[in-house]
Write an enzyme that holds these catalytic residues in place. Structure first.
Site, PDB file in Angstrom:
ATOM      1  N   ASN A   1       2.383   1.500   4.300  1.00  0.00           N
ATOM      2  CA  ASN A   1       2.610   0.260   5.040  1.00  0.00           C
ATOM      3  C   ASN A   1       2.231   0.391   6.514  1.00  0.00           C
ATOM      4  OD1 ASN A   1       5.369  -1.958   5.845  1.00  0.00           O
ATOM      5  ND2 ASN A   1       3.352  -2.526   5.129  1.00  0.00           N
TER       6      ASN A   1
ATOM      7  N   CYS B   1       0.875  -1.177   0.000  1.00  0.00           N
ATOM      8  CA  CYS B   1       0.000   0.000   0.000  1.00  0.00           C
ATOM      9  C   CYS B   1       0.910   1.224   0.000  1.00  0.00           C
ATOM     10  CB  CYS B   1      -0.988  -0.019   1.171  1.00  0.00           C
ATOM     11  SG  CYS B   1      -0.274   0.224   2.808  1.00  0.00           S
TER      12      CYS B   1
ATOM     13  N   CYS C   1      -1.541   0.742   7.207  1.00  0.00           N
ATOM     14  CA  CYS C   1      -2.968   0.374   7.295  1.00  0.00           C
ATOM     15  C   CYS C   1      -3.275  -0.866   6.462  1.00  0.00           C
ATOM     16  CB  CYS C   1      -3.873   1.528   6.822  1.00  0.00           C
ATOM     17  SG  CYS C   1      -3.871   2.970   7.892  1.00  0.00           S
ATOM     18  N   ARG C   2      -3.386  -0.691   5.153  1.00  0.00           N
ATOM     19  CA  ARG C   2      -3.896  -1.753   4.295  1.00  0.00           C
ATOM     20  C   ARG C   2      -2.958  -2.941   4.150  1.00  0.00           C
ATOM     21  NH1 ARG C   2      -5.163   1.887  -0.777  1.00  0.00           N
ATOM     22  NH2 ARG C   2      -3.244   2.830  -0.002  1.00  0.00           N
ATOM     23  N   SER C   3      -1.706  -2.696   3.784  1.00  0.00           N
ATOM     24  CA  SER C   3      -0.811  -3.847   3.537  1.00  0.00           C
ATOM     25  C   SER C   3      -0.454  -4.609   4.814  1.00  0.00           C
ATOM     26  CB  SER C   3       0.431  -3.430   2.743  1.00  0.00           C
ATOM     27  OG  SER C   3       1.191  -2.458   3.408  1.00  0.00           O
TER      28      SER C   3
ATOM     29  N   ASP D   1      -8.326   3.393   1.171  1.00  0.00           N
ATOM     30  CA  ASP D   1      -7.416   3.770   2.246  1.00  0.00           C
ATOM     31  C   ASP D   1      -8.248   4.374   3.382  1.00  0.00           C
ATOM     32  OD1 ASP D   1      -5.436   4.705   3.921  1.00  0.00           O
ATOM     33  OD2 ASP D   1      -4.259   5.625   2.318  1.00  0.00           O
TER      34      ASP D   1
END
Length: 180
Positions: A32, A29, A34-36, A147
């Site tokens: 690095n 993301c 939140c999402r990934s 996001d």
């Protein structure tokens, strides 16, 4: 998922096994935090629950190094905990050019991540490894993983549900290729 970005992956093998004898997956993301890392945490738990740690390995990274060394966003960890995921102590890191070679599959969270990954792959030799996360989702209409950083708790919870769907389907695809 009928957009052009997904067309290349419809009949594609998800991964080719590395020399280490494991399928390796890198989630990407922007920062690095939140999402990934959420995808990595969810995916690793699924892999462990099925006893496949000896066959499948994963990591996460961000397109920018701004958050290098930082833990995942506390709101992300709160949402993950609500769904039964523990904080394994991940620290943010930026994606490296060598990641493109070392990982079998590089999963970008949104179009911008995918575009930036393809830019990092200057010669186009790793393009076949770079796939969108939403290629694996089946229960959500999202074409990108949103996001949640600038939103509230609902965005983080949606993210967990979306990633559970996508990571579960990704793992099933890998298991099919491994004939498990």
């Amino acid at each position: 998922h009928n957009t052009e970005i997904y067309a290349n992956f419809a009949n594609k093998k998800v991964s080719n096994m590395t020399k280490k004898g494991k399928h390796t997956v890198l989630f990407i993301c922007l920062g690095n935090i939140c999402r990934s890392p959420a995808a990595e945490i969810i995916f690793k738990k699924m892999v462990a629950e099925q006893g496949l740690e000896h066959l499948v390995e994963s990591d996460s990274a961000g397109m920018i190094g701004y958050h290098r060394g930082c833990p995942p966003d506390s709101r992300m960890l709160t949402a993950l905990k609500k769904y039964g995921y523990e904080d394994p102590g991940l620290k943010a890191r930026p994606v490296r050019k060598e990641d493109l070679e070392q990982f079998d599959l590089i999963v970008g969270m949104d179009r911008e991540n995918l575009r930036d990954l393809k830019r990092l792959d200057e010669k186009g030799q790793w393009t076949g490894k770079i796939v969108p996360m939403c290629f694996f989702t089946t229960r959500f209409p999202d074409e990108e993983v949103p996001d949640p950083y600038y939103g509230g708790p609902d965005g983080f919870e949606h993210l967990v549900k979306l990633l559970q769907d996508g990571c579960g389907n990704l793992l099933e695809r890998l298991k099919e290729q491994l004939s498990l």
